[in-house]
Structures are given as C-alpha cells and as structure tokens.
Design a protein around this motif. Structure first.
Motif, PDB file in Angstrom:
ATOM      1  N   SER A 157       0.720  -0.433   6.272  1.00 20.93           N
ATOM      2  CA  SER A 157       1.160  -1.760   6.694  1.00 20.93           C
ATOM      3  C   SER A 157       2.315  -2.257   5.833  1.00 20.93           C
ATOM      4  N   ILE A 207      -5.505   2.116  -3.686  1.00 23.04           N
ATOM      5  CA  ILE A 207      -4.924   1.292  -2.630  1.00 23.04           C
ATOM      6  C   ILE A 207      -5.351   1.881  -1.283  1.00 23.04           C
ATOM      7  N   THR A 229      -3.475  -0.273   4.007  1.00 28.60           N
ATOM      8  CA  THR A 229      -2.637  -1.245   3.297  1.00 28.60           C
ATOM      9  C   THR A 229      -1.264  -0.653   2.997  1.00 28.60           C
TER      10      THR A 229
END
Length: 261
Positions: free
Chosen positions: A194, A187, A191
């Motif tokens: 956020s 990941i 991301t």
C-alpha cells in the motif's frame, strides 16, 4: 586518573545496535590518546562492525552464552591475559564480562557500579543513573570514561563503510526491511504494498527489499512490484554500504536503524 596508557581493551559483547553505540567511546579514546592501542572484545555480530574500524587494532570474539569455564572462554581469557592491557572498559555490565577483566589481570578496570555484586570487579566503578530516560545509550557508555576525565564530551558517531560504486543508482534508492530478526514486529506485506502504491512520482525511486526472511510471499511481492529483491542476499558489510548510499531507509529492525542514524 593520571597514568600512561599504551594498550586498552573495550568490551561490548551483546547485540548489534549496542555495539554501534559503543563506537563513540573508541573515537573519544583515540582522540584523547592518539598512541593508545585499542582492542575490542565483542560478539560475533559485533566483530563484523569492529573489524573494519581503523581505530581498533584487534578484535576478540566471545559468546556469553558459554559457561565461564568453557573451553572457548578460557581460551579467550588466556589470550587477553597475554596482551598485558593497561586498561579495561566494560561497557556491558554482564557478570562474566565484569569478571573477565580480573581473570586477564588488567590493572585498571572501569565499569558500572549499579549492580553491587559486580562493582567489586572494577578498580574504578562508575555510578550510572539508569532511571533517566532522557539520556541516550551512547551517553551512558561515555559516562564510563569519567575516571579518565573524558566524560560528557561531544560524541563522534561514525561508521566506517567500504563504498561500492555498484550500489549507487541514478534514482533515489528506497531501502526497505520487511523483517527484524526477532527484535521487533515485521512490517506487514500489505502495508508495504500500500505504501509503495501511494508514493507520488514512483518512477523517480529505486526500491530495494532487504531482510533475512526468504519466504515465498516476499519473493512474489518483490517480483510483482519490480523491486530489487535482496532478501537473504546481503552480508552485514554489504548492508552498511547500501544504507550509506540510500535516500530513504524504512526498517522496524533496530540494527539497521542505528546504522542509518
């Protein structure tokens, strides 16, 4: 098959998720044969799962990357032969794993007959339809119990985890894996950052960041967002205990995902 079984060897010597998917076979064997002594032949990572299983009496490790005639495999085969098993169930249809049941002189050997070069190593080959993508790997594993009259039974999916009260938190724990150990794409850090910022009522959750990647970027990310940083700090046994008490699990890694399931 109508025969008295006293000692059985089940083989699944590959990746962590595959070993987890083999555990319903252990449960089913134990339920049908309560007095059957069940041993497991597995990989080094698989042994960490199987060693704590109360229905597995003994665990043998094997590395299929070694030559069939390597000292390590010869030693394991010799030990298996001395166990005098009644039954061998080879869940992973690997050539060396198919042959090892013969070398250990186990009289009843069950395995997949799809590979015609390997089916002859089994006394009870089972035809499996791998083209059926609607079926789970657990179901394919259970197919191999057909000669015992145990196929198509409801699976018991269970991991035996040693609880640790220190892992519990008054807040709901969100356990996040950043990396995958190479089995998938990690990941992206942006991301993750956020995602956390967009969670409503953020103070209601306790965040933990796990994985094996100990890069400086992840350390800074964890510290700057007040997340408990467990990168590279958890054993597999500890990881299972943390997954067992977490509220949300986010992971691109199939092993932890299967544990959570």
């Amino acid at each position: 098959m109508k025969t008295k079984l006293t000692k059985c060897l089940v083989q699944r010597a590959d990746r962590l998720g595959d070993v987890i998917f083999s555990l319903p076979v252990i449960e089913q064997l134990n339920k049908a044969y309560p007095n059957l002594e069940i041993h497991m032949l597995t990989s080094s990572i698989g042994s960490k799962i199987c060693n704590n299983h109360p229905k597995i009496a003994k665990v043998y490790q094997i590395n299929v990357d070694h030559s069939l005639f390597s000292k390590a495999i010869r030693q394991v085969t010799k030990k298996l032969k001395q166990e005098k098993y009644d039954l061998y169930i080879s869940l992973w249809n690997h050539p060396r794993m198919a042959l090892i049941g013969c070398l250990a002189r186990i009289p009843i050997r069950i395995g997949d007959s799809t590979d015609l070069t390997l089916k002859w190593f089994y006394t009870h080959p089972v035809k499996q339809c791998w083209s059926d993508f609607t079926r789970h790997q657990i179901e394919f594993n259970q197919d191999l119990l057909a000669p015992l009259g145990l196929a198509n039974k409801k699976s018991i999916r269970k991991l035996y985890v040693e609880s640790n009260p220190d892992f519990k938190n008054p807040k709901k724990t969100v356990l996040i894996f950043s990396g995958t150990g190479g089995s998938n794409f990690p990941i992206p850090l942006a991301t993750l950052q956020s995602f956390i910022k967009k969670i409503p009522d953020l103070d209601s959750y306790h965040f933990q960041l796990c994985g094996q990647d100990s890069s400086k970027e992840l350390d800074i990310f964890a510290e700057s967002n007040k997340i408990e940083n467990l990168i590279g700090k958890t054993s597999l046994e500890e990881l299972m205990a943390r997954i067992n008490v977490c509220y949300i699990l986010i992971t691109p890694d199939t092993g932890p995902a299967h544990m959570g399931s």
